[in-house]
Scaffold this motif. Structure first.
Motif, PDB file in Angstrom:
ATOM      1  N   MET A 110     -10.511  -8.423   5.010  1.00 53.09           N
ATOM      2  CA  MET A 110      -9.417  -7.451   4.957  1.00 53.09           C
ATOM      3  C   MET A 110      -9.508  -6.468   6.118  1.00 53.09           C
ATOM      4  N   CYS A 150      -9.919   2.270   4.242  1.00 52.53           N
ATOM      5  CA  CYS A 150      -9.107   2.095   3.045  1.00 52.53           C
ATOM      6  C   CYS A 150      -9.950   1.355   2.009  1.00 52.53           C
ATOM      7  N   THR A 173       0.848  -1.190   0.000  1.00 53.45           N
ATOM      8  CA  THR A 173       0.000   0.000   0.000  1.00 53.45           C
ATOM      9  C   THR A 173       0.883   1.240   0.000  1.00 53.45           C
ATOM     10  N   ARG A 175      -5.266   2.208  -2.156  1.00 51.44           N
ATOM     11  CA  ARG A 175      -5.564   0.777  -2.113  1.00 51.44           C
ATOM     12  C   ARG A 175      -4.623   0.074  -1.133  1.00 51.44           C
ATOM     13  N   ILE A 176      -5.101  -1.042  -0.641  1.00 51.35           N
ATOM     14  CA  ILE A 176      -4.281  -1.900   0.205  1.00 51.35           C
ATOM     15  C   ILE A 176      -4.472  -3.336  -0.256  1.00 51.35           C
ATOM     16  N   SER A 177      -3.398  -4.091  -0.267  1.00 49.63           N
ATOM     17  CA  SER A 177      -3.470  -5.496  -0.665  1.00 49.63           C
ATOM     18  C   SER A 177      -2.479  -6.297   0.165  1.00 49.63           C
ATOM     19  N   THR A 179      -9.753  -1.707  -1.365  1.00 47.65           N
ATOM     20  CA  THR A 179      -8.989  -2.784  -1.988  1.00 47.65           C
ATOM     21  C   THR A 179      -9.733  -3.268  -3.220  1.00 47.65           C
ATOM     22  N   GLU A 180      -9.086  -4.089  -4.029  1.00 47.04           N
ATOM     23  CA  GLU A 180      -9.704  -4.604  -5.250  1.00 47.04           C
ATOM     24  C   GLU A 180      -9.184  -6.006  -5.544  1.00 47.04           C
TER      25      GLU A 180
END
Length: 576
Positions: free
Chosen positions: A128, A114, A56, A228-230, A116-117
């Protein structure tokens, strides 16, 4: 006293004062120095820990680190989590948020949000949120998670049971959120956390749950600019092989990914048939609830050990109706044009008799049969809803809603099936629209009962259509006898007519260059045929297996990126 001695005495006094001040400052600071040093060391370690697990921006890492500083001195804390999955013009973005109550004053609460995708679903967003909420916890901390997602709670309970050795089989690697599940398990193990999960009712007025719900909403002003965060899957030590496809980490096992790809290949193969693609195309397939559609085709599981003639007949009729394989005059004319010389309906002699016309033909009474069929379908829906709701059913309200929904169900123009909106003719063919499922979800108060009403109603509608089909078959046999078509003639099989026609008359003498012009015409004709049979996307034949594989990969990739529902299809189902 001499001036020299006085100056020396002042120097001695000043030195002693400086040493005293230094001693006092040392005594006052020394108890805090180890604590501050320990806190800085903890935050440095925590930052490395967060950077290890999350891909991120620096801003999101700093936000998580700030939250970690505030809970660093706590032995336990409670956190309300929530997640959302929102559609922005065909691209799904998941939002996640949580809040840790500190005091009655909400300004002191710790908040985080946040987005995400990839592989979008509301359950993934919830997981998440849970992972980010426990990642900030100090070592040996007790964390109470309050969530309104039963699916996320079940997955975390599975993680806890697996870590305690209660699960005999390791089922974690077989779910649809494999990477997230393994990451959560490893974080809990590394931080030695004690997790407790509490299910709270959604939208029930609980202050912090409503606040978490607001934090989880994706900004409608700039959804694509939100950070985004992953998960950094390479930090996992439980997986020796991390499945990836087109530089995207698959959130399920290779076995499941292969099954999904094979399923989409055969779905594409089915959709690209000429008999299907003329009426199921573009956005129409997105409006279909495919899960219930396939269930309505099969009254019971195809692998069921119990079977019967009635059930087999119903299944056979449903499959043939959906795939335009019923022995209508249109199909019989294609199969045996010498025996069945026309494809027009033998009763009205106006339209082509296909799998839809047999239910819309008004040759007997001159009245539109769809009007009666519509009323019967409405009665079936009301009856099935009443069986579940019983005294809670508001009959007048239900009738009004069904009257509005079925307002155009008596239109029998088959060209309506070519449009994106699902009409009653599509429902007769076997499709179940999402709009009907949503309507009964609202009426019944929950999704499970709404789907059950629609599914049972479709079963009964199929039985009603089957009775109409049998009545038509009886009339058709009488018509065949009048045309002197006997059973032995039909058993002879398909007869292909002799094609004796040619493009040019060979009796006429060809002039100079006529052969060249003829060759050019033949080449042009072959080119047109080739282009017609060729799919421009894959470069293969339109109905070939390779073409289906090509579009299945496109669809699966779009599903991962944009979150196209597995129950529907997308613009990638467009045909040339």
């Amino acid at each position: 006293m001499p001036l020299k001695d006085i100056h020396q005495a002042h120097q001695i006094i000043s030195k002693s004062k400086e040493s005293t001040d230094t001693l006092e400052s040392t005594l006052s600071v020394s108890p805090l120095q180890p604590f501050l040093h320990h806190q800085v060391l903890n935050m440095t370690t925590k930052k490395k820990f967060l950077e290890k697990w999350f891909n991120t921006t620096e801003t999101i890492i700093d936000n998580l680190l700030t939250a970690a500083e505030k809970v660093d001195a706590l032995n336990s804390y409670s956190v309300y989590t929530d997640g959302s999955n929102q559609d922005f013009d065909g691209h799904n973005i998941m939002g996640l948020g949580w809040v840790i109550p500190i005091s009655d004053d909400t300004r002191d609460d710790i908040e985080f949000r946040c987005t995400t995708e990839f592989f979008p679903s509301s359950t993934k967003a919830e997981i998440m949120a849970l992972i980010t909420a426990i990642a900030i916890a100090p070592v040996n901390c007790k964390v109470e998670i309050l969530s309104d997602s039963q699916g996320a709670i079940n997955i975390f309970n599975n993680i806890l049971n697996n870590s305690l050795g209660k699960n005999k089989k390791n089922e974690i690697s077989n779910n649809n959120n494999m990477i997230l599940t393994l990451v959560a398990q490893q974080i809990i193990k590394e931080l030695k956390l004690q997790i407790s999960l509490v299910k709270v009712k959604a939208h029930s007025g609980i202050k912090y749950n409503e606040l978490a719900d607001c934090l989880a909403q994706v900004s409608t002003i700039s959804p694509f600019q939100d950070p985004r965060i992953s998960i950094n899957s390479y930090s996992l030590n439980q997986l020796k092989v991390i499945p990836r496809w087109k530089n995207i980490t698959l959130d399920y096992s290779i076995k499941i990914a292969t099954k999904k790809l094979n399923k989409e290949i055969w779905t594409q193969k089915w959709l690209r048939q000429n008999r299907i693609r003329w009426w199921i195309h573009t956005n129409k397939a997105k409006n279909v609830n495919w899960d219930l559609t396939w269930k309505a085709v099969h009254p019971s599981k195809i692998s069921s050990l119990t079977s019967g003639f009635r059930e087999a007949s119903s299944r056979k009729f449903s499959l043939k109706l959906l795939n335009d394989e019923l022995p209508t005059l249109s199909n019989l004319h294609k199969r045996n044009p010498l025996l069945y010389k026309t494809n027009q309906c033998p009763f009205c002699q106006i339209e082509i008799e296909n799998n839809i016309h047999i239910f819309t033909c008004s040759s007997q009474t001159g009245i539109n049969p769809l009007e009666e069929l519509k009323e019967k379908f409405k009665k079936i829906l009301i009856h099935e809803a009443a069986n579940i709701l019983q005294l809670k059913l508001n009959l007048e309200s239900l009738k009004k809603k069904l009257d509005i929904y079925t307002n155009d169900f008596d239109l029998r123009n088959q060209h309506l099936m070519e449009f994106d909106q699902i009409c009653f003719l599509d429902i007769i063919a076997g499709l179940i629209p999402n709009s009907l499922v949503l309507l009964f979800k609202e009426i019944m108060g929950n999704s499970k009962d709404g789907k059950l009403v629609v599914l049972r109603s479709m079963y009964k509608l199929k039985l009603l259509l089957f009775q109409l089909w049998k009545y038509r078959c009886e009339k058709f046999l009488i018509w065949e006898r009048s045309q002197n078509i006997k059973a032995k003639d039909k058993k002879l099989g398909r007869k292909k007519p002799n094609n004796t026609s040619t493009m040019i008359d060979e009796s006429i003498d060809m002039r100079v260059y006529d052969d060249v012009i003829y060759d050019q015409q033949q080449q042009t004709k072959n080119l047109q045929i080739c282009n017609y049979n060729m799919d421009y996307g894959s470069g293969e034949k339109r109905n070939s297996f390779n073409t289906a594989v090509h579009y299945a990969k496109h669809w699966l990739y779009a599903k991962i990126l944009s979150g196209i529902s597995i129950k529907g299809t997308s613009r990638f189902y467009k045909t040339n």
